[in-house]
Design a protein around this motif. Structure first.
Motif, PDB file in Angstrom:
ATOM      1  N   PRO A 105      -8.756  17.812  -5.956  1.00  0.00           N
ATOM      2  CA  PRO A 105      -8.274  16.369  -6.051  1.00  0.00           C
ATOM      3  C   PRO A 105      -9.025  15.836  -4.702  1.00  0.00           C
ATOM      4  O   PRO A 105      -9.084  14.545  -4.501  1.00  0.00           O
ATOM      5  CB  PRO A 105      -6.997  16.570  -6.186  1.00  0.00           C
ATOM      6  N   GLN A 106      -9.167  16.610  -3.545  1.00  0.00           N
ATOM      7  CA  GLN A 106      -9.512  15.707  -2.329  1.00  0.00           C
ATOM      8  C   GLN A 106     -11.043  15.634  -2.223  1.00  0.00           C
ATOM      9  O   GLN A 106     -11.584  14.880  -1.496  1.00  0.00           O
ATOM     10  CB  GLN A 106      -9.066  16.761  -1.164  1.00  0.00           C
ATOM     11  N   ARG A 107     -11.717  16.104  -3.103  1.00  0.00           N
ATOM     12  CA  ARG A 107     -13.127  15.948  -3.313  1.00  0.00           C
ATOM     13  C   ARG A 107     -13.563  14.698  -4.090  1.00  0.00           C
ATOM     14  O   ARG A 107     -15.000  14.548  -4.156  1.00  0.00           O
ATOM     15  CB  ARG A 107     -13.689  17.170  -3.728  1.00  0.00           C
ATOM     16  N   ILE A 108     -12.773  13.722  -4.472  1.00  0.00           N
ATOM     17  CA  ILE A 108     -13.057  12.702  -5.438  1.00  0.00           C
ATOM     18  C   ILE A 108     -12.238  11.631  -4.870  1.00  0.00           C
ATOM     19  O   ILE A 108     -11.426  11.931  -4.162  1.00  0.00           O
ATOM     20  CB  ILE A 108     -13.088  12.933  -6.612  1.00  0.00           C
ATOM     21  N   PRO A 109     -12.636  10.346  -5.311  1.00  0.00           N
ATOM     22  CA  PRO A 109     -11.856   9.087  -5.016  1.00  0.00           C
ATOM     23  C   PRO A 109     -10.490   9.285  -5.501  1.00  0.00           C
ATOM     24  O   PRO A 109     -10.389  10.062  -6.593  1.00  0.00           O
ATOM     25  CB  PRO A 109     -12.729   7.814  -5.597  1.00  0.00           C
ATOM     26  N   HIS A 110      -9.550   8.747  -4.792  1.00  0.00           N
ATOM     27  CA  HIS A 110      -8.044   8.678  -5.524  1.00  0.00           C
ATOM     28  C   HIS A 110      -7.533   7.371  -5.594  1.00  0.00           C
ATOM     29  O   HIS A 110      -7.896   6.461  -5.045  1.00  0.00           O
ATOM     30  CB  HIS A 110      -7.408   9.711  -4.331  1.00  0.00           C
ATOM     31  N   TYR A 111      -6.348   7.323  -5.885  1.00  0.00           N
ATOM     32  CA  TYR A 111      -5.517   6.184  -5.879  1.00  0.00           C
ATOM     33  C   TYR A 111      -4.161   6.586  -5.235  1.00  0.00           C
ATOM     34  O   TYR A 111      -3.866   7.619  -5.442  1.00  0.00           O
ATOM     35  CB  TYR A 111      -5.371   5.209  -7.279  1.00  0.00           C
ATOM     36  N   ASP A 112      -3.593   5.522  -4.651  1.00  0.00           N
ATOM     37  CA  ASP A 112      -1.898   6.126  -3.900  1.00  0.00           C
ATOM     38  C   ASP A 112      -1.086   5.636  -4.887  1.00  0.00           C
ATOM     39  O   ASP A 112       0.002   6.651  -4.868  1.00  0.00           O
ATOM     40  CB  ASP A 112      -1.917   5.138  -2.781  1.00  0.00           C
ATOM     41  N   ASP A 113      -0.996   4.787  -5.768  1.00  0.00           N
ATOM     42  CA  ASP A 113       0.211   4.418  -6.562  1.00  0.00           C
ATOM     43  C   ASP A 113      -0.512   3.503  -7.656  1.00  0.00           C
ATOM     44  O   ASP A 113      -1.227   2.493  -7.460  1.00  0.00           O
ATOM     45  CB  ASP A 113       1.361   3.648  -5.894  1.00  0.00           C
ATOM     46  N   THR A 114       0.227   3.778  -8.897  1.00  0.00           N
ATOM     47  CA  THR A 114      -0.369   2.755 -10.185  1.00  0.00           C
ATOM     48  C   THR A 114       0.266   1.208 -10.019  1.00  0.00           C
ATOM     49  O   THR A 114      -0.145   0.506 -10.566  1.00  0.00           O
ATOM     50  CB  THR A 114       0.076   3.474 -11.333  1.00  0.00           C
ATOM     51  N   GLY A 115       1.444   1.121  -9.212  1.00  0.00           N
ATOM     52  CA  GLY A 115       2.206   0.076  -9.226  1.00  0.00           C
ATOM     53  C   GLY A 115       1.513  -1.100  -8.300  1.00  0.00           C
ATOM     54  O   GLY A 115       0.984  -0.782  -7.198  1.00  0.00           O
ATOM     55  N   GLY A 116       1.291  -2.221  -8.892  1.00  0.00           N
ATOM     56  CA  GLY A 116       0.835  -3.495  -8.290  1.00  0.00           C
ATOM     57  C   GLY A 116       1.522  -3.960  -7.124  1.00  0.00           C
ATOM     58  O   GLY A 116       0.941  -4.771  -6.386  1.00  0.00           O
ATOM     59  N   GLU A 117       2.916  -3.426  -7.031  1.00  0.00           N
ATOM     60  CA  GLU A 117       3.588  -3.775  -5.800  1.00  0.00           C
ATOM     61  C   GLU A 117       3.388  -3.033  -4.478  1.00  0.00           C
ATOM     62  O   GLU A 117       3.904  -3.453  -3.522  1.00  0.00           O
ATOM     63  CB  GLU A 117       4.986  -4.124  -6.317  1.00  0.00           C
ATOM     64  N   VAL A 118       2.862  -1.817  -4.918  1.00  0.00           N
ATOM     65  CA  VAL A 118       2.364  -1.083  -3.638  1.00  0.00           C
ATOM     66  C   VAL A 118       1.170  -1.466  -2.945  1.00  0.00           C
ATOM     67  O   VAL A 118       0.071  -1.519  -3.528  1.00  0.00           O
ATOM     68  CB  VAL A 118       2.477   0.468  -4.066  1.00  0.00           C
ATOM     69  N   LEU A 119       1.488  -1.772  -1.631  1.00  0.00           N
ATOM     70  CA  LEU A 119       0.250  -2.290  -0.936  1.00  0.00           C
ATOM     71  C   LEU A 119      -0.128  -1.035   0.276  1.00  0.00           C
ATOM     72  O   LEU A 119       0.840  -0.411   0.947  1.00  0.00           O
ATOM     73  CB  LEU A 119       0.426  -3.378  -0.209  1.00  0.00           C
TER      74      LEU A 119
END
Length: 230
Positions: A105-119
């Motif tokens: 999982p560290q070898r590809i792009p990732h997202y931090d959280d699916t919620g739009g309220e997380v910046l």
């Protein structure tokens, strides 16, 4: 590929890709980059967790109010925040895992959280030689952001990628492959701060993996934060 709105306050609003999600760049944010770097160099570090390829040192950001009015304006006008934000976490961070030891999982792009309220906030303390942040589109789905409605579809598509292409190549991800397309990139500059929603697909740019070190005196130090919009 993308548009950007620039102002005379050192703020640039990038809108990468088809979804045009904002990535706000603020140059010369704190006016105390050397002091922050010295704090980071003297901090005590611990493993950053299962997903982070390096070490972190938690602390309370006591400098954010230096441009508090500007940040409020950005939160309201760019991200649509109405009531304010709270700092969920903040840490000096140092990418230092050898490229050959990264988990899949560290070898590809990732997202931090699916919620739009997380910046997410990335505050660079060093120059472009240490690498910035790149943003991506997943080719199989066309997704540039992962929302709750997209998460299951995306996970299934990533599994299909692995069946078709095999495990991701060992190393820090960068550029275009059969799996992902780079849609934008922010270069690291001392005291440059960027803000973006945690749902964007992204990856740290590591131009010299062989130069990574766990020594804070020489390491790739940044400040990473997560904010929760209220």
């Amino acid at each position: 590929m993308h548009g950007a709105d620039r102002t005379d306050t050192g703020v640039t609003v990038h809108r990468f890709g088809r979804e045009a999600e904002p990535v706000v760049q603020i140059d010369d944010y704190s006016g105390m980059a050397d002091e922050l770097l010295a704090r980071g160099r003297s901090a005590t570090y611990q493993p950053g967790g299962a997903m982070y390829p390096g070490l972190r040192s938690l602390w309370q950001p006591d400098y954010l109010d230096r441009k508090g009015a500007l940040m409020v304006q950005i939160m309201q006008q760019v991200f649509g925040v109405q009531e304010g934000v709270k700092v969920e976490s903040c840490a000096f961070s140092m990418v230092c895992t050898p490229a050959g030891e990264l988990t899949p999982p560290q070898r590809i792009p990732h997202y931090d959280d699916t919620g739009g309220e997380v910046l997410a906030i990335m505050h660079y303390l060093l120059g472009p030689e240490t690498g910035g942040t790149a943003f991506y589109r997943h080719r199989r789905t066309g997704f540039e952001t992962i929302t709750p409605q997209r998460e299951a579809t995306f996970s299934a598509a990533v599994a299909e990628d692995e069946r078709e292409y095999g495990p991701p190549a060992a190393g820090y991800y960068y550029g275009d492959t059969d799996r992902y397309e780079k849609i934008g990139e922010i270069e690291a500059r001392p005291d440059r701060l960027i803000v973006y929603r945690g749902r964007l697909l992204h990856s740290g740019v590591i131009p010299l993996p062989g130069a990574l070190t766990a020594d804070p005196a020489e390491g790739r130090l940044t400040i990473n934060m997560f904010l929760i919009a209220r």
